[in-house]
Design a protein around this motif. Structure first.
Motif, short mmCIF file in Angstrom:
data_model
loop_
_atom_site.label_atom_id
_atom_site.label_comp_id
_atom_site.label_asym_id
_atom_site.label_seq_id
_atom_site.Cartn_x
_atom_site.Cartn_y
_atom_site.Cartn_z
N LYS A 28 0.83 -1.21 0.00
CA LYS A 28 0.00 0.00 0.00
C LYS A 28 0.86 1.26 0.00
O LYS A 28 0.49 2.27 -0.58
CB LYS A 28 -0.94 -0.01 1.21
CG LYS A 28 -2.04 -1.04 1.07
CD LYS A 28 -3.12 -0.87 2.12
CE LYS A 28 -4.30 -1.80 1.78
NZ LYS A 28 -5.41 -1.63 2.72
N GLU A 44 0.33 4.30 -2.68
CA GLU A 44 -0.06 5.69 -2.36
C GLU A 44 1.00 6.65 -2.86
O GLU A 44 0.68 7.74 -3.34
CB GLU A 44 -0.22 5.84 -0.84
CG GLU A 44 -1.47 5.16 -0.32
CD GLU A 44 -1.87 5.68 1.06
OE1 GLU A 44 -1.65 6.89 1.31
OE2 GLU A 44 -2.38 4.90 1.87
N LEU A 64 -5.89 1.49 -4.14
CA LEU A 64 -5.69 0.66 -2.95
C LEU A 64 -6.64 -0.53 -2.96
O LEU A 64 -6.32 -1.59 -2.41
CB LEU A 64 -5.89 1.50 -1.68
CG LEU A 64 -4.76 2.52 -1.45
CD1 LEU A 64 -5.09 3.42 -0.27
CD2 LEU A 64 -3.42 1.83 -1.23
#
Length: 612
Positions: A421, A425, A479
């Motif tokens: 993740k 991001e 995500l």
């Protein structure tokens, strides 16, 4: 009116227009129109008889008199011959006010001088414009300059001597200036201020006219023939002698017309000057100057025309760069704003599509930054022996697993995948930063936005808000891809794993031997293989998601929100978006005014030039 009269009045018109616009050497790259117009400047020392010469050319008493420096500002004197009717005067600073009493003209010159310089004895380069309309004048424009002096009188600053000289010089050093140099005959010509300064700027005497005053006041037994015949000081043009009224006659205010007659008689009846009488006197001087000015203007017309054409092109160019003035109504304003936004939007798209640079940085994120960040996750650390043992053992709970540590596998895989993740991001944010940077680039490249600082800020803010919303969407969507990988593991992968027969079902081994190192190592490498496979697929799908949610949306709908809000705005709010820098508005207005002046001048000059 013949063409020739037209010529002088034409130049007068242009000169007045120039002054009205303050176009005497405005900071334009070209020499200003004013400088290229021929003019006659009157130069002389104080008490050289300068005022008297001017008054007798005009045929009226109208100049302030007195001791010391009387003329403290240039006086641009435009004489217009009229066929009949009453003589009158007009000042440019008092339009539509006709003076028929010339004593009041004198008073107004004094008052207007004081307005500019205060009651001090200081001087000012700002000219006063006076036009005189009379049957007794010739068409002629003269600039009366302050008298040259050698000492400052009481109440004047020390610098005044130099100040006056500099002002006179600034007029007469221009190659289009005709110098009328006035020297008194009862002084040595070598000390004449007018001749000294003229010699400096016009050493060959090509544009200087010598005028000799006070011939009647010379010492007995001396005469001015040597000077008048050009032997004492040679000029290209013949000298002119004048005899003005005596102080007594001035005090009695003897009529000028009578004075001119007396002057004619003096030259005709004085034996030394008889042979020169036909080119002496102030009346002759006026006519000769008028003719000369006409011929100079005629010669200058082609040059003035090309200067005007060049200036018009320059002004039009600068006006075009400043952009169009804003429409007054809401519809027009809305249209202007939409147009400007459309131009900005187009430039922005060109950056993304590679017509302009910058879009390639996004590919760099996908091709370099994202893979590098994924590599840095170092899953093998996460899958070290201790970690695998810890997670596998924890997953067993109170009941050690019998066949394969299913729960342990899942936890190992999930804990590895969750760490993806971070890079995901980071990729979303990196692309967001590039998109924002390109907005700033596109804004600075949108010339139209430079004109309206408020609109520029608003468009920037609207674009940034849009991009922020897109980033949020993109984060969610991208995500989710990682979450999907966590929530369903590809069964195929595990089916294909070589079965561990001998460990699988041999009950002779204690179950806890399963936790020996080679067994744990095998679990570790299986999980690593699976996580790597997922990484490879995410490496392809994350960029798709980001492009879909951020780049494509930025191209499609960057300003949609802004446009919706615009539609709801009132005229007043729209006006505030289109508030220009006041300096730009002023500049545009002054350029437009100058452009109009030059276009009018162009039309009038063309008319005269064709009439020849």
């Amino acid at each position: 009116m013949g063409t020739m009269d037209n010529l002088i009045s034409l130049v007068n018109k242009i000169q007045r227009a120039c002054t009205a616009l303050g176009d005497q050497g405005e900071d334009s790259a070209l020499p200003s129109l004013w400088d290229s117009l021929p003019a006659i400047a009157v130069v002389g020392g104080q008490s050289s008889g300068k005022s008297s010469v001017l008054e007798s050319i005009v045929g009226k008493d109208f100049l302030p008199r007195g001791s010391g420096i009387v003329t403290r500002r240039p006086l641009v004197l435009q004489l217009h011959k009229i066929d009949e009717g009453r003589e009158y005067a007009e000042f440019m600073h008092l339009p539509r006010k006709r003076f028929t009493d010339f004593a009041l003209v004198r008073k107004e010159i004094q008052d207007e001088t004081d307005r500019e310089t205060g009651r001090s004895k200081a001087i000012s380069p700002v000219p006063i414009h006076l036009s005189i309309y009379s049957p007794n004048v010739v068409n002629l424009t003269l600039i009366d300059l302050p008298g040259l002096t050698k000492v400052a009188v009481e109440g004047q600053p020390e610098s005044i001597v130099a100040d006056i000289e500099n002002m006179v010089r600034s007029y007469i050093e221009k190659p289009n200036c005709i110098i009328l140099a006035i020297s008194p005959a009862n002084q040595d010509l070598a000390t004449s201020d007018a001749i000294k300064i003229s010699r400096d700027v016009d050493p060959k005497g090509e544009r200087t006219f010598g005028v000799l005053t006070k011939i009647d006041l010379m010492d007995k037994g001396t005469d001015a023939v040597d000077i008048l015949e050009g032997r004492s000081y040679k000029l290209q043009y013949p000298w002119v002698g004048v005899v003005n009224r005596s102080q007594a006659e001035i005090n009695k205010s003897v009529d000028m017309i009578a004075a001119r007659r007396k002057e004619r008689e003096y030259f005709a009846n004085t034996p030394e000057y008889k042979h020169l009488a036909n080119r002496m006197g102030s009346e002759y001087l006026g006519k000769m100057l008028s003719k000369h000015l006409e011929s100079v203007i005629k010669a200058r017309i082609p040059g003035i025309q090309s200067l005007i054409n060049k200036t018009i092109a320059e002004l039009e160019g600068e006006l075009a760069r400043l952009g169009k003035p804003i429409a007054a109504d809401a519809g027009g304003k809305l249209y202007s704003i939409m147009e400007i936004c459309r131009i900005f939007d187009q430039i922005y798209k060109e950056h993304l599509d590679g017509v302009r640079p910058g879009g390639e940085k996004i590919y760099y994120v996908f091709d370099n930054q994202l893979p590098a960040a994924l590599k840095r996750l170092q899953f093998d650390k996460n899958l070290s022996m201790e970690n695998v043992r810890k997670l596998i053992t924890e997953a067993d709970g109170y009941q050690p697993h019998l066949i394969a540590p299913e729960q342990g596998y899942r936890r190992l895989i999930e804990s590895s995948l969750v760490s993806i993740k971070g890079p995901t991001e980071a990729a979303v944010d990196a692309v967001h930063a590039i998109l924002k940077e390109l907005v700033q680039k596109a804004i600075s490249e949108t010339v139209e936005l430079k004109q309206y600082p408020t609109l520029r800020v608003e468009v920037g803010n609207a674009a940034f808000e849009s991009l922020d919303r897109m980033r949020e969407e993109s984060k969610k969507a991208t995500l989710k891809l990682v979450d999907m990988e966590c929530s369903y593991l590809t069964v195929d992968f595990f089916r294909k794993l070589p079965q561990d027969i001998e460990k699988g079902g041999n009950p002779t081994h204690s179950i806890f031997d399963r936790y020996n190192d080679s067994y744990l190592r095998r679990i570790g490498s299986t999980v690593l293989a699976y996580v790597s496979m997922v990484c490879a697929s995410l490496r392809n799908s994350i960029p798709k998601s980001i492009v879909y949610c951020q780049v494509r949306e930025a191209k499609r709908s960057l300003l949609d929100h802004f446009f919706t809000e615009l539609g709801a705005k009132e005229t007043k709010q729209l006006s505030s978006l289109l508030d220009e820098d006041p300096a730009v508005m002023e500049r545009r207005a002054s350029l437009a005014k100058r452009l109009e002046l030059y276009r009018n001048a162009q039309a009038e000059i063309d008319a005269v030039a064709w009439a020849k």
